[in-house]
Design a protein around this motif. Structure first.
Motif, PDB file in Angstrom:
ATOM      1  N   LEU A   1      60.020  87.150 -68.858  1.00  0.00           N
ATOM      2  CA  LEU A   1      58.660  87.030 -68.326  1.00  0.00           C
ATOM      3  C   LEU A   1      58.554  85.655 -67.682  1.00  0.00           C
ATOM      4  CD1 LEU A   1      56.573  88.397 -71.330  1.00  0.00           C
ATOM      5  CD2 LEU A   1      57.089  89.571 -69.184  1.00  0.00           C
ATOM      6  N   ILE A   2      57.955  85.598 -66.487  1.00  0.00           N
ATOM      7  CA  ILE A   2      57.786  84.314 -65.817  1.00  0.00           C
ATOM      8  C   ILE A   2      56.304  84.067 -65.577  1.00  0.00           C
ATOM      9  CG2 ILE A   2      60.067  84.280 -64.732  1.00  0.00           C
ATOM     10  CD1 ILE A   2      58.675  85.211 -62.134  1.00  0.00           C
ATOM     11  N   VAL A   3      55.935  82.798 -65.576  1.00  0.00           N
ATOM     12  CA  VAL A   3      54.544  82.420 -65.352  1.00  0.00           C
ATOM     13  C   VAL A   3      54.515  80.999 -64.787  1.00  0.00           C
ATOM     14  CG1 VAL A   3      54.218  81.513 -67.705  1.00  0.00           C
ATOM     15  CG2 VAL A   3      52.245  82.333 -66.406  1.00  0.00           C
ATOM     16  N   TRP A   4      53.542  80.740 -63.947  1.00  0.00           N
ATOM     17  CA  TRP A   4      53.265  79.391 -63.482  1.00  0.00           C
ATOM     18  C   TRP A   4      51.979  78.970 -64.190  1.00  0.00           C
ATOM     19  CZ3 TRP A   4      55.969  82.702 -60.467  1.00  0.00           C
ATOM     20  CH2 TRP A   4      57.109  82.192 -59.853  1.00  0.00           C
ATOM     21  N   PRO A   5      52.105  78.289 -65.337  1.00  0.00           N
ATOM     22  CA  PRO A   5      50.917  77.998 -66.151  1.00  0.00           C
ATOM     23  C   PRO A   5      50.133  76.801 -65.626  1.00  0.00           C
ATOM     24  CG  PRO A   5      52.847  77.067 -67.180  1.00  0.00           C
ATOM     25  CD  PRO A   5      53.335  77.831 -65.963  1.00  0.00           C
ATOM     26  N   SER A   6      48.868  76.800 -65.960  1.00  0.00           N
ATOM     27  CA  SER A   6      48.068  75.595 -65.726  1.00  0.00           C
ATOM     28  C   SER A   6      48.480  74.578 -66.788  1.00  0.00           C
ATOM     29  CB  SER A   6      46.581  75.908 -65.854  1.00  0.00           C
ATOM     30  OG  SER A   6      46.262  76.228 -67.194  1.00  0.00           O
TER      31      SER A   6
ATOM     32  N   SER B   1      53.255  81.075 -77.807  1.00  0.00           N
ATOM     33  CA  SER B   1      53.474  82.521 -77.635  1.00  0.00           C
ATOM     34  C   SER B   1      54.921  82.856 -77.296  1.00  0.00           C
ATOM     35  CB  SER B   1      52.538  83.060 -76.546  1.00  0.00           C
ATOM     36  OG  SER B   1      51.194  82.903 -76.954  1.00  0.00           O
ATOM     37  N   GLY B   2      55.812  81.878 -77.349  1.00  0.00           N
ATOM     38  CA  GLY B   2      57.237  82.144 -77.159  1.00  0.00           C
ATOM     39  C   GLY B   2      57.790  81.845 -75.781  1.00  0.00           C
ATOM     40  N   PHE B   3      56.981  81.354 -74.867  1.00  0.00           N
ATOM     41  CA  PHE B   3      57.479  80.991 -73.540  1.00  0.00           C
ATOM     42  C   PHE B   3      58.147  79.617 -73.613  1.00  0.00           C
ATOM     43  CE2 PHE B   3      54.456  84.234 -72.644  1.00  0.00           C
ATOM     44  CZ  PHE B   3      54.768  84.776 -71.408  1.00  0.00           C
ATOM     45  N   GLN B   4      59.222  79.456 -72.842  1.00  0.00           N
ATOM     46  CA  GLN B   4      59.946  78.186 -72.807  1.00  0.00           C
ATOM     47  C   GLN B   4      60.176  77.788 -71.360  1.00  0.00           C
ATOM     48  OE1 GLN B   4      63.552  78.886 -74.961  1.00  0.00           O
ATOM     49  NE2 GLN B   4      62.489  79.523 -76.813  1.00  0.00           N
ATOM     50  N   SER B   5      60.436  76.506 -71.160  1.00  0.00           N
ATOM     51  CA  SER B   5      60.754  76.036 -69.814  1.00  0.00           C
ATOM     52  C   SER B   5      62.126  76.564 -69.406  1.00  0.00           C
ATOM     53  CB  SER B   5      60.751  74.510 -69.767  1.00  0.00           C
ATOM     54  OG  SER B   5      59.455  74.030 -70.086  1.00  0.00           O
ATOM     55  N   PRO B   6      62.248  77.052 -68.158  1.00  0.00           N
ATOM     56  CA  PRO B   6      63.520  77.620 -67.725  1.00  0.00           C
ATOM     57  C   PRO B   6      64.579  76.550 -67.464  1.00  0.00           C
ATOM     58  CG  PRO B   6      62.001  77.570 -65.886  1.00  0.00           C
ATOM     59  CD  PRO B   6      61.242  77.098 -67.106  1.00  0.00           C
ATOM     60  N   THR B   7      65.811  76.964 -67.599  1.00  0.00           N
ATOM     61  CA  THR B   7      66.930  76.075 -67.268  1.00  0.00           C
ATOM     62  C   THR B   7      67.682  76.584 -66.041  1.00  0.00           C
ATOM     63  OG1 THR B   7      68.380  77.293 -68.763  1.00  0.00           O
ATOM     64  CG2 THR B   7      67.272  75.351 -69.656  1.00  0.00           C
ATOM     65  N   GLU B   8      67.375  77.799 -65.609  1.00  0.00           N
ATOM     66  CA  GLU B   8      68.120  78.414 -64.507  1.00  0.00           C
ATOM     67  C   GLU B   8      67.240  78.803 -63.330  1.00  0.00           C
ATOM     68  OE1 GLU B   8      70.052  81.743 -66.211  1.00  0.00           O
ATOM     69  OE2 GLU B   8      71.374  80.538 -67.434  1.00  0.00           O
ATOM     70  N   LEU B   9      66.187  78.051 -63.078  1.00  0.00           N
ATOM     71  CA  LEU B   9      65.265  78.424 -62.017  1.00  0.00           C
ATOM     72  C   LEU B   9      65.264  77.369 -60.935  1.00  0.00           C
ATOM     73  CD1 LEU B   9      63.024  80.435 -61.147  1.00  0.00           C
ATOM     74  CD2 LEU B   9      61.411  78.939 -62.312  1.00  0.00           C
ATOM     75  N   LEU B  10      65.333  77.795 -59.708  1.00  0.00           N
ATOM     76  CA  LEU B  10      65.216  76.907 -58.559  1.00  0.00           C
ATOM     77  C   LEU B  10      63.998  77.340 -57.762  1.00  0.00           C
ATOM     78  CD1 LEU B  10      68.938  76.831 -57.391  1.00  0.00           C
ATOM     79  CD2 LEU B  10      67.762  75.179 -58.840  1.00  0.00           C
ATOM     80  N   GLU B  11      63.453  76.424 -57.014  1.00  0.00           N
ATOM     81  CA  GLU B  11      62.249  76.726 -56.245  1.00  0.00           C
ATOM     82  C   GLU B  11      62.331  76.032 -54.893  1.00  0.00           C
ATOM     83  OE1 GLU B  11      57.855  76.675 -57.705  1.00  0.00           O
ATOM     84  OE2 GLU B  11      58.424  74.620 -57.219  1.00  0.00           O
ATOM     85  N   ALA B  12      61.892  76.716 -53.858  1.00  0.00           N
ATOM     86  CA  ALA B  12      61.764  76.116 -52.528  1.00  0.00           C
ATOM     87  C   ALA B  12      60.341  76.348 -52.070  1.00  0.00           C
ATOM     88  CB  ALA B  12      62.752  76.759 -51.552  1.00  0.00           C
ATOM     89  N   ARG B  13      59.708  75.323 -51.568  1.00  0.00           N
ATOM     90  CA  ARG B  13      58.327  75.442 -51.084  1.00  0.00           C
ATOM     91  C   ARG B  13      58.288  75.134 -49.613  1.00  0.00           C
ATOM     92  NH1 ARG B  13      53.844  74.780 -55.189  1.00  0.00           N
ATOM     93  NH2 ARG B  13      54.886  75.214 -57.120  1.00  0.00           N
TER      94      ARG B  13
END
Length: 114
Positions: free
Chosen positions: A87-92, A102-114
């Motif tokens: 499950l992915i989320v962009w939290p405030s 609730s069991g969410f953790q920061s990802p270690t395998e995610l890249l982002e381009a804006r």
């Protein structure tokens, strides 16, 4: 109806999006949406969809009373039962502690381009 309401009705009716609501005293006081995202099939990988969690909100006067945790718990139960392993989320900034509890953790395998 406005554009957002039309959009939500269409997505929920098509089953492309799912939503959970929390109620208190007969009124909706919170909601969260889940969009299953298909993965391109790979012969050696798990191809279950991942879940995009968004539009999570609890009205301010009902916060810190368990509504948010209950919404996320229901969403996670559904995701696990549907075979979603991610499950992915962009939290405030304010919601990060709740997601962590609730069991969410920061990802270690995610890249982002804006």
């Amino acid at each position: 109806m406005n554009h957002a309401e039309d959009w939500i009705r269409e997505r929920l009716a098509s089953k492309r999006w799912l939503a959970w609501v929390a109620e208190s005293d007969g009124e909706v006081c919170g909601h969260v949406f889940l969009h299953p995202v298909e993965r391109v099939p790979e012969p050696y990988e798990n191809n279950t969809p991942l879940g995009y969690v968004t539009n999570f909100y609890v009205v301010p006067e009902r916060r810190n009373r368990g509504f948010g945790a209950a919404l996320l718990q229901a969403l996670r139960r559904h995701a696990q039962g549907s075979g979603m392993d991610v499950l992915i989320v962009w939290p405030s900034e304010r919601s990060v502690p709740l997601y962590h509890r609730s069991g969410f953790q920061s990802p270690t395998e995610l890249l982002e381009a804006r």
